[in-house]
Motif scaffolding. Sequence first.
Motif, PDB file in Angstrom:
ATOM      1  N   ARG A 419       1.042  -1.411   0.189  1.00  0.00           N
ATOM      2  CA  ARG A 419       0.031   0.297  -0.106  1.00  0.00           C
ATOM      3  C   ARG A 419       0.917   1.454  -0.091  1.00  0.00           C
ATOM      4  NH1 ARG A 419      -3.588   1.979   4.842  1.00  0.00           N
ATOM      5  NH2 ARG A 419      -1.614   2.180   6.293  1.00  0.00           N
ATOM      6  N   ALA A 420       2.016   1.033   1.167  1.00  0.00           N
ATOM      7  CA  ALA A 420       2.757   2.141   0.922  1.00  0.00           C
ATOM      8  C   ALA A 420       3.626   2.379   0.104  1.00  0.00           C
ATOM      9  CB  ALA A 420       3.991   2.412   2.228  1.00  0.00           C
ATOM     10  N   LEU A 421       4.161   1.589  -0.930  1.00  0.00           N
ATOM     11  CA  LEU A 421       4.651   1.683  -2.199  1.00  0.00           C
ATOM     12  C   LEU A 421       3.956   2.179  -3.116  1.00  0.00           C
ATOM     13  CD1 LEU A 421       7.679   1.164  -3.918  1.00  0.00           C
ATOM     14  CD2 LEU A 421       6.913  -1.437  -4.425  1.00  0.00           C
ATOM     15  N   ALA A 422       2.250   1.768  -3.164  1.00  0.00           N
ATOM     16  CA  ALA A 422       1.797   2.254  -3.864  1.00  0.00           C
ATOM     17  C   ALA A 422       1.235   3.699  -4.278  1.00  0.00           C
ATOM     18  CB  ALA A 422       0.778   1.257  -4.131  1.00  0.00           C
ATOM     19  N   LEU A 423       1.075   4.222  -2.911  1.00  0.00           N
ATOM     20  CA  LEU A 423       0.650   4.991  -2.738  1.00  0.00           C
ATOM     21  C   LEU A 423       1.763   6.305  -3.019  1.00  0.00           C
ATOM     22  CD1 LEU A 423      -0.897   5.015   0.694  1.00  0.00           C
ATOM     23  CD2 LEU A 423      -2.249   6.118  -1.360  1.00  0.00           C
ATOM     24  N   GLU A 424       3.712   5.569  -3.030  1.00  0.00           N
ATOM     25  CA  GLU A 424       4.400   6.464  -3.379  1.00  0.00           C
ATOM     26  C   GLU A 424       4.883   6.593  -4.365  1.00  0.00           C
ATOM     27  OE1 GLU A 424       7.971   8.923  -2.435  1.00  0.00           O
ATOM     28  OE2 GLU A 424       6.681   8.556  -1.030  1.00  0.00           O
ATOM     29  N   ILE A 425       4.366   5.950  -5.628  1.00  0.00           N
ATOM     30  CA  ILE A 425       4.565   5.710  -7.428  1.00  0.00           C
ATOM     31  C   ILE A 425       3.373   6.523  -7.478  1.00  0.00           C
ATOM     32  CG2 ILE A 425       3.817   4.171  -8.742  1.00  0.00           C
ATOM     33  CD1 ILE A 425       5.139   1.669  -7.835  1.00  0.00           C
ATOM     34  N   LEU A 426       2.699   6.250  -7.073  1.00  0.00           N
ATOM     35  CA  LEU A 426       1.426   7.726  -8.041  1.00  0.00           C
ATOM     36  C   LEU A 426       1.896   8.949  -7.158  1.00  0.00           C
ATOM     37  CD1 LEU A 426      -1.694   5.142  -7.042  1.00  0.00           C
ATOM     38  CD2 LEU A 426      -1.251   6.267  -8.721  1.00  0.00           C
ATOM     39  N   LYS A 427       2.520   9.325  -5.856  1.00  0.00           N
ATOM     40  CA  LYS A 427       2.985  10.803  -5.294  1.00  0.00           C
ATOM     41  C   LYS A 427       3.975  11.085  -6.586  1.00  0.00           C
ATOM     42  CE  LYS A 427       1.400  10.729  -0.636  1.00  0.00           C
ATOM     43  NZ  LYS A 427       1.727  10.031   0.746  1.00  0.00           N
TER      44      LYS A 427
END
Length: 738
Positions: A419-427
């Motif tokens: 989840r944290a990785l996905a949010l960071e990729i999107l940011k």
Amino acid sequence: MKTKLFVITPPFTQLNTPYPATAYIKGFLNTKNIESVQADLGIDVILELFSKKGLNNLFKTSSLKFETFGFEISDNSKRIFALQDEYIKTIDAVIQFLQGKNPTLALQICQEDFLPEASRFAQLEELDWAFGTMGTQDKAKHLATLYLEDISDFIVECVDENFGFSRYAERLGRSANSFDELYEALQQEPTYIDSVLISILKEKIEAVKPTFFLISVPFPGNLYSAFRCAQWVKQNHPEIKISMGGGFPNTELRSLSDKRVFEFFDFITLDDGEVPIEELIENMSSRAESRGEKHYKRTFLLEKGEVVYKNNSLKHDYKQSQVGTPDYSDLPLDKYISVIEIVNPMHRMWSDGRWNKLTMAHGCYWGKCTFCDISLDYIKVYEPVAASLLCDRMEEMILQTGQNGFHFVDEAAPPALMRALALEILKRKLAVTWWTNIRFEKSFSKDLCLLLKASGCIAVSGGLEVASDRLLKLIDKGVTVEQVAKVTRNFTEAGIMVHAYLMYGYPTQTIQETVDSLEMVRQLFEAGVLQSGFWHQFALTAHSPVGLYPEKFGVTKASETIGTFANNDIEYTDSTGINHDKFSFGLKKSLFNFMHGICFDYELQDWFDFKIPKTKIHPDFIFNALEEQNDFNTKPNAKVIWLGGKPSTEIFTKSKKGRSWEMMSLTFHDKKQSFAIQTSNEEGKWLIEILTKISVSNPKSYTFQEVKNDFETHLEDFELFWYSKPINTLREFGLLVL
């Protein structure tokens, strides 16, 4: 003298992408300013073999064999030999096409009069219907793969029986308790494949001039070639020190005692390689004398003619944040070949396309499965990497390799970190494609799967193992079949493909449970929530709970004697006395058909040529499990994220029974379509403001409770608004609660 390392993967692993161990080690050595060169001898040997010059030599070698020994060969090999000019003529163009350099050749390959065809093409008629869903490039890749497999069949029969694209002489390495057979093979004259390997190795050693030669051996199928490489270097460059590490020694060589192994290697290291290698380099340096006693980390070596294991280093293993970014330089990234052996889109991912390999977390956060080597460091020592550092490494690797595809090679990627990785990729607005291995646990909600998809996740693979709740409990998998069905549905509906690892023959598994497990798998495929799978027969390994405490699982080990070489796979008898081997063909044949979306109406008995009991699973078990609705309870600390953009607005007046009030229409645009929702003017104004606050690009994240509090400072009846039609529409288009 300055230490210079040469790090290799011996033949053969994958054809489409480098095995990552050498890139991980090179990345670490960079952080220490230690000079190193890496090579993947597997792809080098394949490209040498499958070339005009290589095939010319191959057919000459086989011709000599036929004439000298009167060698009798099959009709298939006779056909390939007779068509050798056609193979020699087409090979370079086909390899270039599979390297992605010659895409127009696809048109010619698909006309099916360009490539010579032997027995592998016989399966084409069965698969013809599947090509309707494949494009020209994919169909051509599949035909070119069959063509290479035909040549491979010829090599196995006429030149070298040990050849295989992703393994070589695997039988010699697979749990060889004694070193005798492998040692004897290494005393023989080099085979044809050996001679190709040695000529490439000679060239590289002379170019690199290393002082230290590291060989990473991930699988049993790399072991023989690793010893051949070490043997040649020992004979021709005795001044070069040689060390072996990697997945094979980590699991198989933990009780090594055969001193003949050290005729080939100076050192064999276990588990994480960074500190063991660093200590070996230090021991070879001029500073070693002043240190006095030499320090080793988890290292086997020969001392006074005896094998000793030394672990006297005071250094701790490095944290994942300290090991550096994998470095793929030196590897011929543009020369790897993508093949399609099977039309199933998930299966293809292992052999098609170039993947940068990374790890989200060292070890496994679950670490309980009773068939798994949970006592070993690579599973036991769990340490996640921060999402921001992972993204830094991804950006660095994209710049270095020019590739934005990532395969996270975790034992089981943790949902919170995903989840944290996905949010960071999107940011960071990164355009990447990624996939990984997971546990089918309930944290993978519909919304989390949608977030993962939005960040570029295209597929997951996970262990369903035995699709029986009793056995899942015995395995300590921490999931039920019903839960697996719901999680796979969430992934599938988000557009993420799902591959399941399946197991049969687990201790105490009955015939009824095997049949019921197959029925569960049939229903999962029929419901469309699984796209791919593979049946593995249970193997008892020394470092698993079943291997360590066999009596708890109704298992009797065949022998307690520890061999002098490899010790991992253990022969055993199961208290049920069932011969599980006989299920292999039927399980795999049925699965092959289910993966192609056919034969769901066959009786399970049709897959077996012996009598099996009827399944006890209700025909709608999976269907009913998927029908159950989720409740409306939302945790107050759940994160609320908006993946969409800012809407355009329009205010209009609505009238009813002489009363009028202002409404707002909000129009949103996503990548595929535009849609509008209507709210009261006040709710609309609040919604625009809160969507900006909870936007995925906003560094601060908001919880469900914070969103509720914000609403209630302006308006009333939050629950009524949150579960209303406009918000439900937004939930379909990127308003996520995580």
